[in-house]
Write an enzyme that holds these catalytic residues in place. Structure first.
Site, PDB file in Angstrom:
ATOM      1  N   ASP A 111      13.912  14.469  -2.829  1.00 43.06           N
ATOM      2  CA  ASP A 111      14.644  15.001  -1.826  1.00 43.06           C
ATOM      3  C   ASP A 111      15.182  13.955  -0.909  1.00 43.06           C
ATOM      4  O   ASP A 111      14.670  12.654  -0.778  1.00 43.06           O
ATOM      5  CB  ASP A 111      13.620  15.883  -1.023  1.00 43.06           C
ATOM      6  CG  ASP A 111      14.439  16.805  -0.194  1.00 43.06           C
ATOM      7  OD1 ASP A 111      15.670  17.316  -0.319  1.00 43.06           O
ATOM      8  OD2 ASP A 111      13.972  16.409   1.029  1.00 43.06           O
ATOM      9  N   GLU A 114      18.714  13.678  -5.241  1.00 42.86           N
ATOM     10  CA  GLU A 114      19.414  14.734  -4.220  1.00 42.86           C
ATOM     11  C   GLU A 114      20.190  13.533  -3.298  1.00 42.86           C
ATOM     12  O   GLU A 114      19.680  13.093  -2.361  1.00 42.86           O
ATOM     13  CB  GLU A 114      18.608  15.485  -3.325  1.00 42.86           C
ATOM     14  CG  GLU A 114      19.490  16.379  -2.582  1.00 42.86           C
ATOM     15  CD  GLU A 114      18.639  17.097  -1.339  1.00 42.86           C
ATOM     16  OE1 GLU A 114      18.778  18.229  -0.883  1.00 42.86           O
ATOM     17  OE2 GLU A 114      17.792  16.161  -0.645  1.00 42.86           O
ATOM     18  N   GLU A 161       0.747  -1.249   0.024  1.00 39.74           N
ATOM     19  CA  GLU A 161       0.007  -0.004   0.087  1.00 39.74           C
ATOM     20  C   GLU A 161       0.897   1.233   0.199  1.00 39.74           C
ATOM     21  O   GLU A 161       0.536   2.321  -0.686  1.00 39.74           O
ATOM     22  CB  GLU A 161      -0.855  -0.039   1.134  1.00 39.74           C
ATOM     23  CG  GLU A 161      -1.973  -0.984   1.063  1.00 39.74           C
ATOM     24  CD  GLU A 161      -2.820  -0.858  -0.077  1.00 39.74           C
ATOM     25  OE1 GLU A 161      -3.205   0.293  -0.807  1.00 39.74           O
ATOM     26  OE2 GLU A 161      -3.329  -1.968  -0.859  1.00 39.74           O
ATOM     27  N   VAL A 162       2.217   1.089   0.570  1.00 43.09           N
ATOM     28  CA  VAL A 162       3.131   2.452   0.603  1.00 43.09           C
ATOM     29  C   VAL A 162       3.483   2.527  -0.806  1.00 43.09           C
ATOM     30  O   VAL A 162       3.330   3.710  -1.350  1.00 43.09           O
ATOM     31  CB  VAL A 162       4.358   1.964   1.397  1.00 43.09           C
ATOM     32  CG1 VAL A 162       5.315   3.318   1.297  1.00 43.09           C
ATOM     33  CG2 VAL A 162       3.819   2.069   3.129  1.00 43.09           C
ATOM     34  N   LEU A 163       3.888   1.380  -1.364  1.00 44.61           N
ATOM     35  CA  LEU A 163       4.233   1.577  -3.037  1.00 44.61           C
ATOM     36  C   LEU A 163       3.026   2.078  -3.817  1.00 44.61           C
ATOM     37  O   LEU A 163       3.199   3.107  -4.727  1.00 44.61           O
ATOM     38  CB  LEU A 163       4.641   0.476  -3.524  1.00 44.61           C
ATOM     39  CG  LEU A 163       5.886  -0.142  -2.827  1.00 44.61           C
ATOM     40  CD1 LEU A 163       6.209  -1.699  -3.498  1.00 44.61           C
ATOM     41  CD2 LEU A 163       7.037   0.697  -3.152  1.00 44.61           C
ATOM     42  N   ARG A 164       1.882   1.800  -3.669  1.00 43.74           N
ATOM     43  CA  ARG A 164       0.564   2.202  -4.290  1.00 43.74           C
ATOM     44  C   ARG A 164       0.459   3.509  -4.351  1.00 43.74           C
ATOM     45  O   ARG A 164       0.081   4.370  -5.007  1.00 43.74           O
ATOM     46  CB  ARG A 164      -0.830   1.449  -3.968  1.00 43.74           C
ATOM     47  CG  ARG A 164      -0.781   0.021  -4.536  1.00 43.74           C
ATOM     48  CD  ARG A 164      -1.669  -0.992  -3.902  1.00 43.74           C
ATOM     49  NE  ARG A 164      -2.848  -0.120  -3.867  1.00 43.74           N
ATOM     50  CZ  ARG A 164      -4.019  -0.237  -4.742  1.00 43.74           C
ATOM     51  NH1 ARG A 164      -3.798  -1.064  -5.717  1.00 43.74           N
ATOM     52  NH2 ARG A 164      -5.374   0.466  -4.354  1.00 43.74           N
TER      53      ARG A 164
END
Length: 413
Positions: free
Chosen positions: A68, A123, A44-47
């Site tokens: 960043d 960065e 879900e983080v990737l989505r």
């Protein structure tokens, strides 16, 4: 990363726990930034993150992203208390966060697959190898990395050294210290320097006199004269030698005299400094226009000759005593005299190409606030005399605190 204090309208504790989008425990906190660290192994983080990238491109027309804090993402130690020497053992080992690395590869793959003209910039201060190599070659897929050492070097030099103690070799090394074919974005000063609490290059060079002596009706003081000349030279050598792209923060090109500050509790929610005074750039009564016109013509010259897309420069001269730097790139000859007091008649400079050369950019020209010590009708002819590892050479007059760019007029451009 998202700020931990932003739990009311951010993702932190979104479901009432610390581990919904972030790592639980100490791994989920950045000790220096007071922020949460994403769990990049979570589907879900990737989505969420990948859909954000696509949304900003397709809804708002973004044509690129600066990622960043990539160094913090790449390593479990987040770069805290770690120095990078360039040894490959520093980049390949258990200290690398492979989940973060895979996310960066996915982000670049998706962005470039759906929008081939989109640009991504990393960065990263660590110098992670292959960060800007294509994913097909095992790289992370970024188009560019920020050459973060360059603005730090200029600030260090201006703050800590007298003009006569500037080290030409150190300047050249910082501007050219990058892997071959790894594209870098060069910049003379960072966005942080334009914010309240820090100083831009113009401020470091001219400080309080920017408020009292930038009128052309006032006497040209030594501080303003030095600041204007060095401001132009620093930006040109950074542009021409420092990378394959060039970055400028709005207003810095003409030495904007104010910092930038957004409404916050510390300034009573004031909008007073949330602005850029672009009218200063073309005001005929002010000296800011000299910096603006030089920046304009510098960029026009790059558009004409394309040195950012050309192979890296060949530096033939970095003379510590004379304070001279000379190099060739994109069939142009760049010569910088950082000497604060000494001009050099008949100074020999090596060249790869023989023929006739003429000045196409001169920081000493009147329209750039210079002292008009060079005749632009002068023609410089090479001799078949090897010099500084170049097969040909020519003699030029290079005044103090001046940068010139010479074109070989025998070539078609």
């Amino acid at each position: 990363t998202l700020f931990r204090s932003n739990s009311e309208d951010g993702l932190n504790q979104f479901d009432g726990t610390n581990a919904c989008y972030f790592h639980d425990g100490s791994r989920g906190n950045h000790d220096l930034w007071d922020s949460r660290l994403f769990d990049y192994s979570n589907w879900e983080v990737l989505r969420f993150l990948l859909s954000n990238l696509r949304w900003w491109i397709e809804e708002y027309g973004f044509d690129g992203f600066r990622f960043d804090g990539v160094t913090s993402m790449l390593y479990h130690h987040h770069g805290i208390g770690t120095g990078f020497t360039g040894d490959y053992s520093e980049y390949f080992g258990l200290q690398v966060d492979e989940d973060s690395l895979v996310y960066l590869m996915l982000a670049n793959h998706m962005t470039h697959s759906l929008h081939p003209n989109c640009i991504t910039v990393a960065e990263d201060v660590s110098g992670m190898p292959a960060l800007c190599c294509p994913i097909e070659q095992g790289g992370s897929g970024f188009d560019y990395r920020l050459a973060m050492a360059i603005p730090d070097k200029w600030i260090q030099i201006i703050k800590e050294f007298k003009d006569e103690d500037w080290n030409m070799g150190d300047i050249v090394h910082t501007l050219t210290n990058r892997r071959y074919n790894e594209k870098c974005i060069a910049y003379a000063e960072s966005h942080d320097q334009a914010l309240v609490g820090d100083k831009t290059l113009a401020f470091w060079l001219m400080d309080a006199e920017m408020y009292s002596n930038m009128s052309v009706l006032s006497h040209l003081t030594p501080v303003i004269d030095r600041g204007i000349q060095l401001h132009k030279m620093i930006r040109l050598i950074t542009h021409a030698l420092g990378g394959e792209g060039y970055l400028n923060f709005i207003g810095n090109e003409f030495g904007h005299p104010e910092w930038l500050d957004f409404p916050r509790k510390g300034n009573n929610e004031s909008y007073h400094y949330a602005r850029r005074q672009f009218h200063l750039a073309t005001d005929e009564c002010l000296r800011y226009r000299f910096l603006y016109y030089f920046d304009r013509d510098m960029n026009k010259l790059e558009e004409r000759f394309g040195w950012l897309a050309a192979p890296p420069a060949f530096v033939s001269t970095k003379h510590e005593g004379d304070k001279i730097i000379a190099f060739e790139r994109a069939n142009l000859l760049f010569i910088f005299n950082f000497n604060s007091s000494k001009s050099f008649p008949e100074y020999r400079v090596g060249t790869e190409l023989s023929g006739k050369y003429q000045i196409v950019l001169d920081s000493d020209a009147a329209e750039y606030g210079g002292h008009q010590r060079l005749d632009h009708n002068t023609e410089f002819f090479t001799e078949p005399r090897p010099f500084n590892d170049r097969p040909n050479s020519l003699l030029i007059y290079i005044p103090s605190r001046v940068a010139i760019v010479l074109q070989n007029t025998d070539l078609q451009n």
